[in-house]
Design a protein around this motif. Structure first.
Motif, PDB file in Angstrom:
ATOM      1  N   ILE A 189       0.838  -1.208   0.000  1.00  0.00           N
ATOM      2  CA  ILE A 189       0.000   0.000   0.000  1.00  0.00           C
ATOM      3  C   ILE A 189       0.868   1.252   0.000  1.00  0.00           C
ATOM      4  O   ILE A 189       0.622   2.203  -0.749  1.00  0.00           O
ATOM      5  CB  ILE A 189      -0.955  -0.002   1.210  1.00  0.00           C
ATOM      6  CG1 ILE A 189      -1.991  -1.104   1.027  1.00  0.00           C
ATOM      7  CG2 ILE A 189      -1.651   1.342   1.355  1.00  0.00           C
ATOM      8  CD1 ILE A 189      -2.928  -1.273   2.191  1.00  0.00           C
ATOM      9  N   ALA A 190       1.925   1.223   0.833  1.00  0.00           N
ATOM     10  CA  ALA A 190       2.814   2.383   0.871  1.00  0.00           C
ATOM     11  C   ALA A 190       3.419   2.613  -0.515  1.00  0.00           C
ATOM     12  O   ALA A 190       3.528   3.741  -0.992  1.00  0.00           O
ATOM     13  CB  ALA A 190       3.919   2.159   1.899  1.00  0.00           C
ATOM     14  N   ARG A 191       3.765   1.512  -1.180  1.00  0.00           N
ATOM     15  CA  ARG A 191       4.390   1.612  -2.492  1.00  0.00           C
ATOM     16  C   ARG A 191       3.411   2.206  -3.517  1.00  0.00           C
ATOM     17  O   ARG A 191       3.767   3.086  -4.291  1.00  0.00           O
ATOM     18  CB  ARG A 191       4.828   0.219  -2.929  1.00  0.00           C
ATOM     19  CG  ARG A 191       5.814   0.237  -4.036  1.00  0.00           C
ATOM     20  CD  ARG A 191       6.282  -1.170  -4.346  1.00  0.00           C
ATOM     21  NE  ARG A 191       6.934  -1.169  -5.631  1.00  0.00           N
ATOM     22  CZ  ARG A 191       6.302  -1.245  -6.779  1.00  0.00           C
ATOM     23  NH1 ARG A 191       5.003  -1.353  -6.782  1.00  0.00           N
ATOM     24  NH2 ARG A 191       6.961  -1.212  -7.911  1.00  0.00           N
ATOM     25  N   THR A 222       0.840   4.040  -2.911  1.00  0.00           N
ATOM     26  CA  THR A 222       0.601   5.449  -2.574  1.00  0.00           C
ATOM     27  C   THR A 222       1.717   6.320  -3.123  1.00  0.00           C
ATOM     28  O   THR A 222       1.481   7.392  -3.678  1.00  0.00           O
ATOM     29  CB  THR A 222       0.536   5.630  -1.046  1.00  0.00           C
ATOM     30  OG1 THR A 222      -0.443   4.755  -0.537  1.00  0.00           O
ATOM     31  CG2 THR A 222       0.194   7.053  -0.684  1.00  0.00           C
ATOM     32  N   PHE A 223       2.946   5.801  -2.986  1.00  0.00           N
ATOM     33  CA  PHE A 223       4.070   6.578  -3.486  1.00  0.00           C
ATOM     34  C   PHE A 223       4.010   6.689  -5.007  1.00  0.00           C
ATOM     35  O   PHE A 223       4.328   7.735  -5.575  1.00  0.00           O
ATOM     36  CB  PHE A 223       5.389   5.939  -3.048  1.00  0.00           C
ATOM     37  CG  PHE A 223       6.534   6.888  -3.072  1.00  0.00           C
ATOM     38  CD1 PHE A 223       6.623   7.885  -2.125  1.00  0.00           C
ATOM     39  CD2 PHE A 223       7.496   6.831  -4.062  1.00  0.00           C
ATOM     40  CE1 PHE A 223       7.665   8.799  -2.147  1.00  0.00           C
ATOM     41  CE2 PHE A 223       8.536   7.735  -4.094  1.00  0.00           C
ATOM     42  CZ  PHE A 223       8.620   8.720  -3.134  1.00  0.00           C
ATOM     43  N   SER A 263      -7.221   2.553   2.480  1.00  0.00           N
ATOM     44  CA  SER A 263      -5.954   1.824   2.444  1.00  0.00           C
ATOM     45  C   SER A 263      -5.136   2.133   3.698  1.00  0.00           C
ATOM     46  O   SER A 263      -4.451   1.268   4.226  1.00  0.00           O
ATOM     47  CB  SER A 263      -5.179   2.187   1.193  1.00  0.00           C
ATOM     48  OG  SER A 263      -4.903   3.557   1.178  1.00  0.00           O
ATOM     49  N   VAL A 278      -3.329  -0.460   6.333  1.00  0.00           N
ATOM     50  CA  VAL A 278      -1.926  -0.376   6.751  1.00  0.00           C
ATOM     51  C   VAL A 278      -1.838  -0.408   8.269  1.00  0.00           C
ATOM     52  O   VAL A 278      -1.047  -1.157   8.855  1.00  0.00           O
ATOM     53  CB  VAL A 278      -1.275   0.926   6.224  1.00  0.00           C
ATOM     54  CG1 VAL A 278       0.088   1.127   6.854  1.00  0.00           C
ATOM     55  CG2 VAL A 278      -1.148   0.884   4.731  1.00  0.00           C
ATOM     56  N   GLY A 281       6.950   4.120   6.357  1.00  0.00           N
ATOM     57  CA  GLY A 281       6.978   4.176   4.893  1.00  0.00           C
ATOM     58  C   GLY A 281       5.652   4.682   4.348  1.00  0.00           C
ATOM     59  O   GLY A 281       5.610   5.552   3.476  1.00  0.00           O
ATOM     60  N   ALA A 282       4.556   4.153   4.903  1.00  0.00           N
ATOM     61  CA  ALA A 282       3.231   4.584   4.461  1.00  0.00           C
ATOM     62  C   ALA A 282       3.025   6.056   4.801  1.00  0.00           C
ATOM     63  O   ALA A 282       2.509   6.836   3.986  1.00  0.00           O
ATOM     64  CB  ALA A 282       2.160   3.736   5.127  1.00  0.00           C
ATOM     65  N   SER A 307       4.801   8.214   2.322  1.00  0.00           N
ATOM     66  CA  SER A 307       4.121   8.259   1.026  1.00  0.00           C
ATOM     67  C   SER A 307       2.870   9.131   1.085  1.00  0.00           C
ATOM     68  O   SER A 307       2.642   9.966   0.218  1.00  0.00           O
ATOM     69  CB  SER A 307       3.729   6.860   0.577  1.00  0.00           C
ATOM     70  OG  SER A 307       4.860   6.039   0.531  1.00  0.00           O
ATOM     71  N   TYR A 308       2.053   8.914   2.135  1.00  0.00           N
ATOM     72  CA  TYR A 308       0.827   9.703   2.246  1.00  0.00           C
ATOM     73  C   TYR A 308       1.141  11.186   2.400  1.00  0.00           C
ATOM     74  O   TYR A 308       0.437  12.047   1.875  1.00  0.00           O
ATOM     75  CB  TYR A 308      -0.010   9.237   3.439  1.00  0.00           C
ATOM     76  CG  TYR A 308      -0.803   7.986   3.176  1.00  0.00           C
ATOM     77  CD1 TYR A 308      -1.732   7.947   2.138  1.00  0.00           C
ATOM     78  CD2 TYR A 308      -0.638   6.855   3.943  1.00  0.00           C
ATOM     79  CE1 TYR A 308      -2.457   6.802   1.886  1.00  0.00           C
ATOM     80  CE2 TYR A 308      -1.366   5.704   3.704  1.00  0.00           C
ATOM     81  CZ  TYR A 308      -2.272   5.690   2.668  1.00  0.00           C
ATOM     82  OH  TYR A 308      -2.985   4.563   2.419  1.00  0.00           O
ATOM     83  N   LEU A 315       2.039  12.533  -0.959  1.00  0.00           N
ATOM     84  CA  LEU A 315       0.850  12.589  -1.804  1.00  0.00           C
ATOM     85  C   LEU A 315      -0.019  13.773  -1.395  1.00  0.00           C
ATOM     86  O   LEU A 315      -0.498  14.546  -2.224  1.00  0.00           O
ATOM     87  CB  LEU A 315       0.076  11.273  -1.673  1.00  0.00           C
ATOM     88  CG  LEU A 315      -1.154  11.144  -2.566  1.00  0.00           C
ATOM     89  CD1 LEU A 315      -0.751  11.220  -4.025  1.00  0.00           C
ATOM     90  CD2 LEU A 315      -1.883   9.836  -2.308  1.00  0.00           C
TER      91      LEU A 315
END
Lengths: 372, 403
Positions: free
Chosen positions: A125-127, A129-130, B167, B171, B206-207, B210-211, B214
């Motif tokens: 999911i992190a991937r 999202t990135f 999502s 996570v 990591g999540a 990314s968030y 974004l």
């Protein structure tokens, strides 16, 4: 592995072979310290395992960086050290994943395969999202490029101007040791520095001959509008500033941010070295001399020197004879025009065109400021 | 003190208390609990920000670890101390009441995690069964999210559940379960101690990273569009605030008609940029506005060269093309009609609420082929709901009877 699939699809066999062999090599090298620290026979302590994994991760990414930089530096003609540093910034974040791999191995061995999805799902999911982020960033970039094209379509003399100013700003930012995120912000601001020109009617931008006072005021309004528009974008607002005031000459490392001064210098340099409706392009040496002449009064001296240093170090040439966009025109612009960028003062007095209002006003303002 | 420093202070504080506890009484349970408390306090400041969704702090995951380790009484104490520490350090929400409300909410969420874990654990009756442990941990991870959702509904008084941005929940729940499992293992095997939760924080971070990126680029993109939408009014081509007003009115009408979220966002972009074309045209002779069709088509031409903006370009162009081409069912046509009505309404009302009723009357008296009936009906509902039609109703009635 994901990388390799992409390259396989593109049939870049050399790269695939290189990447796989480099990967295996790095893996072997990383395994050596790991097994030296963790004696495979006895039951190791958690902390020993963590230390061993971190060291193995460091070995892997450092070696990978060093190996991958060789072909990249050969094919891109950049210095090995610069390439290695650049790739290293992408490779080092792999270390946490080495530790994560250890955790995964542990829970798999101890608790069975049921728990593996618990780790894989959040990473996927992190991937993704990135990936979304990268996609949106590309879209943002594209949107700005589109608008710049629309902007430059209004005034054919400025074709490529925003892009070149952005490049010059990157040069200066790199010379001054900016972080990548600060460089990125500077680049965006440079690309959009003339965005306010959208509001200037086409006729005025392309009008042959002198502008009337009211027309001129209208053209000048675009600078304020550019600043106002940049201010509305949070991440650019700290560096959206009036590029013509004292901020332009503030020293690097002073209270204010230096970005507006950089954009001002880059803008002036590109204006001087490209042909405009009011005069032909100047030579690079003349432009450098002009920048140095204005350093301290009109331009920030540090930025001027940084730009000149960067261009000379790269051995690049701009200005008369080296223009990228060569224009065809009915009546050629004069060799020298008016105003600071037009360099009216390089002409002998009798040939000098009368100064436009802005040049007079600006000079008076500078004089007043220097008297104070 | 910036955010990184605040996080370090909270986590470091937890570690300091843990060391102190261990020194004064070696082997005490309180040193581990203090570490978890520090993680909860610091995790409060690291929030996952999925799009279209309230933020989720990663402290929820540490609450699950706490739920497994501590008794209800111990967990309550740790929660109170940790959340109070965060309350003292945090700067958001900006008001003290807001921070206090958040403190209470988070406490309820932490307690929900502890109680959910106990309940499921007792129902299965075994601390040794793998399925039982995983289910109990999963329940403990889901409970705080549910409480947060209920709190949001009460706060905003909108009782709807959206599946967007879920999502981040996935996570959080998977990572929290993994943390709980790896901490003490199952039936005495597989426990890594607190190293487990620490290692499995990595995917969460990591999540988060990314968030965060974004979210930032989304905001920048949105602001870029809005800034460009404001360019025509800064240039004095249209009335100040025109683009924003037309955008918000278009959104209301579109929502009334039942457009999807995706269509609404494209309609909003189109509304914000519908005068962009004006800036690319030659200025017409004194005091005359350029022809609307030319504005729309030159604006659409710019937007169509960018894939992400192309749909908005279609909407802008549809405004003028619809009655020529009659391209029936294409969604951009309906959105184009909405944009046309909203823009005309704003022109007529001059952006003033007191002119709304007159402007609406003028629109509804226009020839039937000019504006879409459905859109006008939706506009009437929207205006009526915000009470803008009231003052002129009597006037409208008399006009109708006179006709």
């Amino acid at each position: 592995v994901g990388f390799d699939v992409v390259q396989l699809r593109r049939r870049e066999w050399q790269k695939v072979v290189f990447n796989s062999s480099a990967g295996v090599l790095c893996l072997l090298a990383a395994a050596v310290p790991y097994w030296l620290i963790v004696d495979s026979g006895s039951q190791p302590l958690t902390i020993t395992l963590l230390a061993a994994t971190s060291i193995a991760g460091v070995v892997y990414s450092v070696l990978n960086t060093l190996l991958v930089s060789v072909p990249v530096s050969i094919s891109s003609n950049d210095k090995y050290r610069t390439v290695a540093r650049h790739i290293g910034t992408y490779d080092l974040p792999a270390i946490p994943f080495a530790i994560l791999g250890l955790g995964l191995g542990w829970v798999y061995l101890e608790l069975g395969a049921v728990v593996v999805p618990l780790l894989v799902v959040p990473i996927l999911i992190a991937r993704s999202t990135f990936a979304n982020y990268l996609e949106l960033r590309a879209a943002q970039e594209q949107t700005i490029q589109t608008l710049i094209l629309a902007l430059e379509a209004k005034d054919r003399y400025t074709a490529g101007h925003a892009q070149r100013v952005a490049t010059f700003c990157e040069y200066v930012g790199t010379e001054l040791g900016f972080t990548p995120s600060r460089l990125e912000r500077l680049r965006y601001a440079a690309l959009m520095h003339d965005i306010g020109k959208l509001i200037v009617p086409n006729q005025l931008l392309n009008k042959p001959g002198r502008l009337t006072e009211s027309e001129f005021a209208r053209v000048r309004r675009h600078e304020g509008v550019s600043v106002e528009l940049l201010r509305r974008i949070d991440f650019l607002s700290p560096i959206a500033g009036d590029t013509t005031t004292e901020a332009a000459t503030a020293a690097v490392g002073g209270a204010g941010l230096v970005e507006p001064a950089i954009i001002h210098v880059a803008d002036a340099f590109d204006a001087m070295t490209s042909t405009r409706s009011y005069r032909k392009a100047l030579t690079q040496d003349t432009a450098f001399a002009e920048l140095r002449g204005g350093a301290g009064s009109q331009f920030n001296p540090d930025c001027v020197e940084a730009l000149i240093r960067a261009i000379e170090a790269r051995g690049e040439q701009y200005g008369a004879g080296f223009e990228v966009e060569v224009h065809e025109w009915g009546t050629a612009p004069p060799d020298a025009g008016t105003g600071s960028a037009g360099l009216g003062d390089v002409l002998p007095d009798e040939q000098r065109a009368p100064e436009p209002i802005d040049a007079v006003a600006r000079r008076q303002a500078t004089e007043r400021a220097s008297k104070r | 003190m910036n955010r990184a420093a605040r996080i370090a202070v909270l986590a470091g504080g937890g570690a300091a208390v843990a060391i102190g506890a261990d020194l004064s009484q070696p082997g005490t349970k309180w040193s581990a609990l203090a570490l978890i408390g520090g993680a909860i306090a610091a995790g409060e400041l690291i929030e996952l920000r999925p799009p279209y969704r309230a933020v989720l702090p990663i402290s929820f995951a540490y609450m699950v670890v706490l739920a497994r380790r501590a008794s209800v009484a111990d967990a309550t104490l740790v929660l109170v101390v940790a959340l109070l520490a965060t309350f003292l350090v945090r700067t958001e929400p900006t008001t003290a009441e807001g921070r206090l409300a958040l403190l209470v909410e988070r406490f309820a969420e932490g307690l929900a995690a502890v109680v959910a874990f106990r309940a499921v654990d007792r129902a299965f009756g075994t601390a040794t069964d793998r399925t039982g442990v995983l289910l109990a941990l999963g329940a403990a991870a889901i409970a705080p999210i549910l409480v947060a959702e209920v709190a949001r509904m009460v706060r905003t008084r909108s009782f709807s559940i959206s599946m967007q941005g879920r999502s981040a929940d996935v996570v959080l729940v998977t990572s929290a379960t993994l943390m709980g499992v790896s901490d003490t293992g199952i039936d005495g095997s597989g426990g890594m101690g607190l190293w487990g939760p620490l290692v499995f924080t990595i995917p969460l971070l990591g999540a988060w990273y990314s968030y965060e990126h974004l979210d930032r680029i989304r905001r920048t993109y949105d602001q870029t569009i809005r800034a460009l939408g404001a360019a025509p009014e800064l240039g004095g081509f249209v009335r100040a605030g025109h683009a924003e007003r037309v955008a918000s009115l278009s959104l209301s009408i579109g929502a009334e008609i039942g457009l999807s979220r995706h269509e609404l966002s494209q309609l909003e972009t189109a509304a914000l940029l519908h005068h962009l074309g004006q800036v690319c045209l030659d200025e017409p002779d004194h005091g005359r506005a350029p022809e609307p069709g030319a504005v729309a088509s030159s604006g659409a031409a710019i937007l169509r060269s960018t894939p992400l903006l192309a749909p908005a370009g279609d909407i802008i162009a549809a405004e003028t093309l619809a009655h020529r081409a009659r391209q029936g069912s294409r969604p951009s046509v309906l959105s184009g009609q909405i944009l046309k009505v909203a823009s005309a309404f704003d022109e007529l009302s001059e952006g003033r609420p007191d002119q709304a009723a007159l402007a609406f009357e003028a629109l509804s008296c226009a020839p039937a082929y000019l504006y879409d009936e459905r859109v006008l009906a939706a506009l009437e509902l929207v205006l009526d709901r915000s009470g803008l039609l009231e003052p002129a109703l009597a006037h409208a009635d008399s006009a109708a009877s006179g006709r």
